[in-house]
Design a protein around this motif. Structure first.
Motif, PDB file in Angstrom:
ATOM      1  N   ILE A   1       0.893  -1.002   0.036  1.00  0.00           N
ATOM      2  CA  ILE A   1      -0.088  -0.015   0.088  1.00  0.00           C
ATOM      3  C   ILE A   1       0.841   1.167  -0.250  1.00  0.00           C
ATOM      4  N   ALA A   2       0.688   2.160  -0.884  1.00  0.00           N
ATOM      5  CA  ALA A   2       1.471   3.304  -0.882  1.00  0.00           C
ATOM      6  C   ALA A   2       0.433   4.474  -0.904  1.00  0.00           C
ATOM      7  N   PHE A   3       0.666   5.559  -0.007  1.00  0.00           N
ATOM      8  CA  PHE A   3      -0.463   6.692  -0.069  1.00  0.00           C
ATOM      9  C   PHE A   3       0.603   7.965   0.169  1.00  0.00           C
ATOM     10  N   ALA A   4      -0.089   9.200  -0.387  1.00  0.00           N
ATOM     11  CA  ALA A   4       0.605  10.311  -0.333  1.00  0.00           C
ATOM     12  C   ALA A   4      -0.294  11.449   0.308  1.00  0.00           C
ATOM     13  N   ASP A   5       0.658  12.547   0.360  1.00  0.00           N
ATOM     14  CA  ASP A   5      -0.065  13.829   0.962  1.00  0.00           C
ATOM     15  C   ASP A   5      -1.212  14.340   0.057  1.00  0.00           C
ATOM     16  N   ASN A   6      -1.608  15.566   0.333  1.00  0.00           N
ATOM     17  CA  ASN A   6      -2.505  16.233  -0.322  1.00  0.00           C
ATOM     18  C   ASN A   6      -2.155  16.669  -1.759  1.00  0.00           C
ATOM     19  N   GLY A   7      -0.719  16.926  -1.921  1.00  0.00           N
ATOM     20  CA  GLY A   7      -0.387  17.477  -2.957  1.00  0.00           C
ATOM     21  C   GLY A   7      -0.193  16.656  -4.293  1.00  0.00           C
ATOM     22  N   VAL A   8      -0.650  15.183  -4.132  1.00  0.00           N
ATOM     23  CA  VAL A   8      -0.571  14.111  -5.068  1.00  0.00           C
ATOM     24  C   VAL A   8      -1.906  14.148  -5.659  1.00  0.00           C
ATOM     25  N   LYS A   9      -2.149  14.033  -6.910  1.00  0.00           N
ATOM     26  CA  LYS A   9      -3.608  13.781  -7.484  1.00  0.00           C
ATOM     27  C   LYS A   9      -3.351  12.051  -7.884  1.00  0.00           C
ATOM     28  N   ASP A  10      -2.395  11.597  -8.321  1.00  0.00           N
ATOM     29  CA  ASP A  10      -2.240  10.350  -8.818  1.00  0.00           C
ATOM     30  C   ASP A  10      -0.918   9.569  -8.556  1.00  0.00           C
ATOM     31  N   LEU A  11      -1.113   8.618  -7.735  1.00  0.00           N
ATOM     32  CA  LEU A  11       0.060   7.767  -7.488  1.00  0.00           C
ATOM     33  C   LEU A  11      -0.088   6.532  -7.809  1.00  0.00           C
ATOM     34  N   ASN A  12       0.908   5.850  -8.422  1.00  0.00           N
ATOM     35  CA  ASN A  12       0.988   4.431  -8.614  1.00  0.00           C
ATOM     36  C   ASN A  12       2.103   3.859  -8.326  1.00  0.00           C
ATOM     37  N   ILE A  13       2.004   2.400  -8.151  1.00  0.00           N
ATOM     38  CA  ILE A  13       3.275   1.451  -7.743  1.00  0.00           C
ATOM     39  C   ILE A  13       3.372   0.409  -8.744  1.00  0.00           C
ATOM     40  N   LYS A  14       4.666   0.008  -8.670  1.00  0.00           N
ATOM     41  CA  LYS A  14       4.959  -1.288  -9.566  1.00  0.00           C
ATOM     42  C   LYS A  14       5.764  -2.080  -9.012  1.00  0.00           C
ATOM     43  N   LEU A  15       5.738  -3.352  -8.926  1.00  0.00           N
ATOM     44  CA  LEU A  15       6.515  -4.441  -8.407  1.00  0.00           C
ATOM     45  C   LEU A  15       7.137  -5.185  -9.227  1.00  0.00           C
ATOM     46  N   TYR A  16       8.480  -5.123  -9.062  1.00  0.00           N
ATOM     47  CA  TYR A  16       9.453  -6.149  -9.969  1.00  0.00           C
ATOM     48  C   TYR A  16      10.397  -6.960  -9.085  1.00  0.00           C
ATOM     49  N   GLU A  17      10.488  -8.398  -9.537  1.00  0.00           N
ATOM     50  CA  GLU A  17      11.131  -9.224  -9.004  1.00  0.00           C
ATOM     51  C   GLU A  17      12.525  -9.599  -9.573  1.00  0.00           C
ATOM     52  N   TYR A  18      13.629  -9.581  -8.947  1.00  0.00           N
ATOM     53  CA  TYR A  18      14.833  -9.449  -9.125  1.00  0.00           C
ATOM     54  C   TYR A  18      15.232 -10.977  -9.691  1.00  0.00           C
ATOM     55  N   ASP A  19      15.774 -11.413 -10.723  1.00  0.00           N
ATOM     56  CA  ASP A  19      16.225 -12.744 -11.110  1.00  0.00           C
ATOM     57  C   ASP A  19      17.852 -12.666 -11.116  1.00  0.00           C
ATOM     58  N   SER A  20      18.325 -13.266 -10.117  1.00  0.00           N
ATOM     59  CA  SER A  20      19.568 -13.156  -9.628  1.00  0.00           C
ATOM     60  C   SER A  20      20.616 -14.061 -11.006  1.00  0.00           C
ATOM     61  N   LEU A  21      19.947 -15.095 -11.381  1.00  0.00           N
ATOM     62  CA  LEU A  21      20.657 -15.772 -12.589  1.00  0.00           C
ATOM     63  C   LEU A  21      20.824 -14.867 -14.014  1.00  0.00           C
ATOM     64  N   LEU A  22      19.824 -14.219 -14.288  1.00  0.00           N
ATOM     65  CA  LEU A  22      19.896 -13.230 -15.448  1.00  0.00           C
ATOM     66  C   LEU A  22      20.317 -12.108 -15.199  1.00  0.00           C
ATOM     67  N   GLU A  23      20.384 -11.414 -13.758  1.00  0.00           N
ATOM     68  CA  GLU A  23      20.665 -10.010 -13.105  1.00  0.00           C
ATOM     69  C   GLU A  23      19.906  -9.178 -13.733  1.00  0.00           C
ATOM     70  N   LYS A  24      18.732  -9.539 -13.805  1.00  0.00           N
ATOM     71  CA  LYS A  24      17.471  -8.171 -14.292  1.00  0.00           C
ATOM     72  C   LYS A  24      16.426  -8.347 -13.362  1.00  0.00           C
ATOM     73  N   TRP A  25      15.534  -6.972 -13.426  1.00  0.00           N
ATOM     74  CA  TRP A  25      14.423  -7.178 -12.997  1.00  0.00           C
ATOM     75  C   TRP A  25      13.340  -7.153 -13.746  1.00  0.00           C
ATOM     76  N   THR A  26      12.174  -7.945 -13.187  1.00  0.00           N
ATOM     77  CA  THR A  26      10.936  -8.063 -14.173  1.00  0.00           C
ATOM     78  C   THR A  26       9.664  -7.594 -13.573  1.00  0.00           C
ATOM     79  N   MET A  27       8.963  -6.846 -14.177  1.00  0.00           N
ATOM     80  CA  MET A  27       7.698  -6.338 -13.414  1.00  0.00           C
ATOM     81  C   MET A  27       6.652  -7.564 -13.296  1.00  0.00           C
ATOM     82  N   VAL A  28       6.217  -7.556 -12.174  1.00  0.00           N
ATOM     83  CA  VAL A  28       5.175  -8.478 -11.893  1.00  0.00           C
ATOM     84  C   VAL A  28       4.180  -8.118 -11.406  1.00  0.00           C
ATOM     85  N   ALA A  29       3.841  -7.114 -11.174  1.00  0.00           N
ATOM     86  CA  ALA A  29       2.479  -6.430 -10.833  1.00  0.00           C
ATOM     87  C   ALA A  29       2.615  -4.788 -10.666  1.00  0.00           C
ATOM     88  N   GLU A  30       1.420  -4.336 -10.781  1.00  0.00           N
ATOM     89  CA  GLU A  30       1.229  -2.859 -10.875  1.00  0.00           C
ATOM     90  C   GLU A  30      -0.185  -2.316 -10.549  1.00  0.00           C
TER      91      GLU A  30
END
Length: 151
Positions: A77-106
């Protein structure tokens, strides 16, 4: 004696300048902490466990990192003060074998808070990206809170 008094005056001035410098667009820190405390109370009364709380400033986007376990389904859960109109979050999983981030949810809501639920398939390092998509006119920064919760 005069130098001690002068030193105290200078330290007090520096301290007061530092406090006012932490005030973004005239907004104090306490309101965001109070909003977070209300959420913690809500989750506690529901029997959920808050496993991480983070507060910080955001100007456009910010990243937060945490190891998540495959044993739990998490709500983030992310929340912001009254100056923000639109807030989003993205979740990335790190693959240590490939050494890269992959988005898994947003979350693509158009509100000043964002929620996503995710159950990892493997224990790994995850990155949450907090993104201010839109500020209200006159605002260029905000305070945000971020919580990781599971049952």
């Amino acid at each position: 004696m005069k130098s001690k008094i002068l030193t105290l005056v200078i330290l007090s001035l520096l301290f007061s300048v530092n406090i006012s410098a932490q005030c973004i667009n005239g907004t104090k820190s306490y309101p965001i902490y109070k909003a977070g405390a209300q959420l913690v109370n809500k989750f506690d009364s529901q029997g959920s466990e808050v496993v991480r709380i983070e507060y910080d400033l955001v100007f456009s986007s910010k990243e937060s990192f945490r190891n998540l376990s495959a044993d739990w389904e998490y709500s983030i859960i992310a929340f912001a003060d009254n100056g923000v109109k639109d807030l989003n979050i993205k979740l990335y999983e790190y693959d240590s074998l490939l050494e890269k981030w992959t988005m898994v949810a947003e979350d693509k809501s158009t509100e000043a808070h964002a929620v996503l639920t995710y159950k990892p398939t493997v224990a790994a390092l995850y990155k949450v990206e907090i993104i201010v998509k839109e500020f209200y006119e006159g605002y260029t920064a905000a305070r945000y809170g971020l919580m990781y919760v599971h049952d």
